[in-house]
Design an enzyme around this catalytic site. Structure first.
Site, PDB file in Angstrom:
ATOM      1  CB  SER A  21      -2.383  -4.796  -2.123  1.00  0.00           C
ATOM      2  OG  SER A  21      -2.758  -4.507  -3.449  1.00  0.00           O
TER       3      SER A  21
ATOM      4  CB  SER B 163      -4.313  -7.306  -4.573  1.00  0.00           C
ATOM      5  OG  SER B 163      -3.104  -7.281  -3.841  1.00  0.00           O
TER       6      SER B 163
ATOM      7  CE  LYS C  60      -1.938 -10.335  -2.171  1.00  0.00           C
ATOM      8  NZ  LYS C  60      -1.540  -8.909  -2.271  1.00  0.00           N
TER       9      LYS C  60
END
Lengths: 490, 95
Positions: A178, A154, A79
């Site tokens: 997330s 997210s 990420k």
């Protein structure tokens, strides 16, 4: 590797161990697939083809020399919130569009030391603030199961990249859901460990008392493999837990007979899509048939997680994001008139709408005259929420429920109304407020879209969650279902 | 929950953000709706409850007071928008 059934990290490592393929072949294959489909998917912000190929060749050399680490040659994506030395780390924000970190996150470093190869950095909501990946400065990522829908957020890019088979696994972070919510919406397995289990050093801070790094992969087995490498005390992170890390992989076969699974009554009421509820009840029935006992429980304060979280997280964010001042790194406005103009305009230009809203809310909650009524009240409520979980765990071993209130929603459907978007996190926020570990695993899809079952454990009891998910995945193959190939061909 | 225009300006000043006047009404509306959520917290009886700042009740660990880091000024300044002779440059503050 390009096949109908998605390939797990564990099976790729087995193929590498047996010499059936080389790391370089695996990485070239990943890069080819990214090149073919990611233009439409937008799951990556940065692809590091050159660095990945060099690392793959090094992994192949290590294998040949008999000095390979346990993950040597395994393709991974991070990420874009994890700092990677020498590789742009944007946090999906214009603020960090050109930021190249001078060091790597501890979690990234540990995976690299074990031999994993970083293919690239995945798309996400800006500064991890969002539940749909639509707040990214680099544009939304799409759900591989339906390109008109969001992958969740997210960590949407990590979830989409794994679901689409671009990489076998990816890292994610979870401040309020997330990792789990995008895992659910994309049909993969994702684990958010106990707060403090994975070092936060080099993980760009959003809300420091809630942020936690974890793994997004096909299976619980793969999550166990990677979490075991990432987790453990880091003296460079003052909130890192000193608790010893068990061998999650060997723990996958632990006995689960008589395991008590608590079902929070209010989680299966009208706020949950009824068809999603049916899917979850069917999966829970299967766990019951394998010897688990289902027990009704109550978490009387958990419905206050949304207001508590949406004060605490923004308060911490407004503090953490004060560091972006246009001076030491990050975006700087052109031709500032004076220092105040430099700060203000750099921040206005560098941050998107949702990030600015959260900074303003946090500033409000922490400001003189409002602190007690907002921030302190939220922190007191946080203790009540945590106590509910601790009380429930005196009677059950694991808590199960939905990960998200429905399946993946359409792009644009919720982005204009933050309060509607926040409802997406109803079942995940309490876990972060209490600091507990939780994972989401795919159960039978609904109308062609994935559904996630959330399993929540006691502090530092990740092993039991992984074992329970693994047991379910031994007898089902929902976690191995792949989305339709891009272009609509069946 | 209602935010006055002056209050919004003060918040923006505290947060070092500039609010575009054209976007102020929509922003004000969104912030009011978010802060409106907080009113639900009134339902919780928090009398005598200590605030919870760390979910594991951890306290700040201490370490020996020794230097453990090397000087990496050049690497850190290489990513700064403007530096000169090892110093970060900002607009002139003192005339």
């Amino acid at each position: 590797m390009a096949s109908e059934t998605p390939v797990t990290a564990s099976s790729l490592l087995e193929a590498l161990d047996q010499g059936r393929c080389s790391a370089e072949e695996l990485i070239r294959d990943c890069l080819d697939r990214i090149g073919a489909v990611d233009g439409a998917l937008n799951s990556f912000i940065t692809v590091d083809a050159e660095g990945a190929l060099a690392a793959a060749r090094a992994a192949d050399a290590d294998r040949a020399a008999g000095r390979a680490g346990p993950l040597a040659g395994l393709p991974l994506a991070h990420k874009d919130i994890f700092c990677t030395e020498g590789l742009r780390t944007s946090c999906a924000s214009r603020m960090l569009d050109t930021f190249v970190p001078p060091y790597s996150a501890t979690a990234v470093q540990r995976l690299a030391t074990a031999g994993a190869v970083t293919v690239g950095k995945t798309n996400m909501d800006e500064f991890a603030m969002g539940s749909s990946n639509e707040t990214s400065y680099y544009g939304p990522c799409r759900n591989p199961w339906d390109g008109d829908r969001v992958p969740g957020g997210s960590s949407g890019g990590s979830a989409a990249a794994v679901a689409a088979g671009l990489v076998p696994a990816a890292t994610g972070t979870d401040t309020g859901g997330s990792i789990r919510q995008p895992a659910a919406l994309c049909g993969i397995t994702g684990i958010k460990p106990t707060y403090g289990r994975v070092s936060r050093l080099g993980m760009i801070a959003f809300a420091s008392s809630l942020d936690q790094g974890g793994v997004m992969a096909r299976s619980a087995e793969d999550c166990a493999l990677l979490l075991g490498t990432m987790a453990g005390h880091d003296p460079a992170d003052s909130t890192s837990a000193r608790e010893p890390v068990p061998d999650y992989r060997s723990g996958l076969t632990m006995a689960l007979d008589g395991l008590r699974i608590g079902l929070p009554r209010r989680w299966f009421d009208a706020s949950l899509d009824s068809a999603v509820g049916d899917r979850l009840r069917a999966a829970l029935g299967e766990l019951e048939a394998r010897g688990a006992r289902l027990v009704d429980i109550d978490l009387p304060h958990n419905h206050l997680s949304i207001p508590a979280y949406y004060l605490i997280a923004p308060a911490e964010a407004s503090t953490n994001l004060a560091r972006y001042d246009g001076v030491r790194y990050g975006h700087r406005c052109k031709a500032p008139l004076d220092l105040e103009d430099l700060y203000t305009r750099s921040r206005e230009e560098g941050f998107g709408a949702e990030v600015q809203r959260r900074i303003l809310i946090g500033t409000y909650a922490l400001s003189a005259g409002y602190y007690d009524a907002y921030y302190k009240k939220a922190q007191q409520t946080r203790r009540l929420i945590r106590q509910d979980y601790l009380d429930a765990f005196t009677g059950v071993d694991v808590i199960a429920g939905p990960t998200a209130p429905g399946t993946a929603f359409r792009l644009g459907e919720k982005i204009d109304d933050p309060v509607t978007m926040y409802q997406e996190d109803s079942y995940t926020l309490g876990v972060n407020l209490a600091g507990l570990p939780a994972l989401s695993l795919p159960v039978e899809p609904l109308g062609g879209l994935p559904v996630g079952l959330q399993l929540i454990g006691q502090h530092f009891d990740e092993a039991r969650l992984l074992a329970l998910a693994h047991r379910y995945q031994q007898d089902t193959d929902w976690h191995l279902q792949a989305p339709p190939p891009p272009g609509g061909a069946a | 929950m209602s935010l006055g225009a002056e209050q919004l300006e003060r918040l923006a000043a505290l947060a070092r953000l500039r609010i575009d006047p054209g976007e102020a009404p929509a922003l004000k509306d969104a912030l009011e709706r978010i802060l409106g959520l907080a009113e639900e917290l009134a339902a919780a009886d928090t009398t005598g409850i200590d605030p919870l700042a760390n979910p594991l009740d951890a306290v700040q660990p201490l370490r020996a007071d020794t230097v453990t880091e090397s000087n990496r000024r050049d690497a850190f300044q290489a990513i700064a928008p403007a530096v000169e002779d090892g110093l970060y440059l900002v607009p002139r503050v003192v005339e």
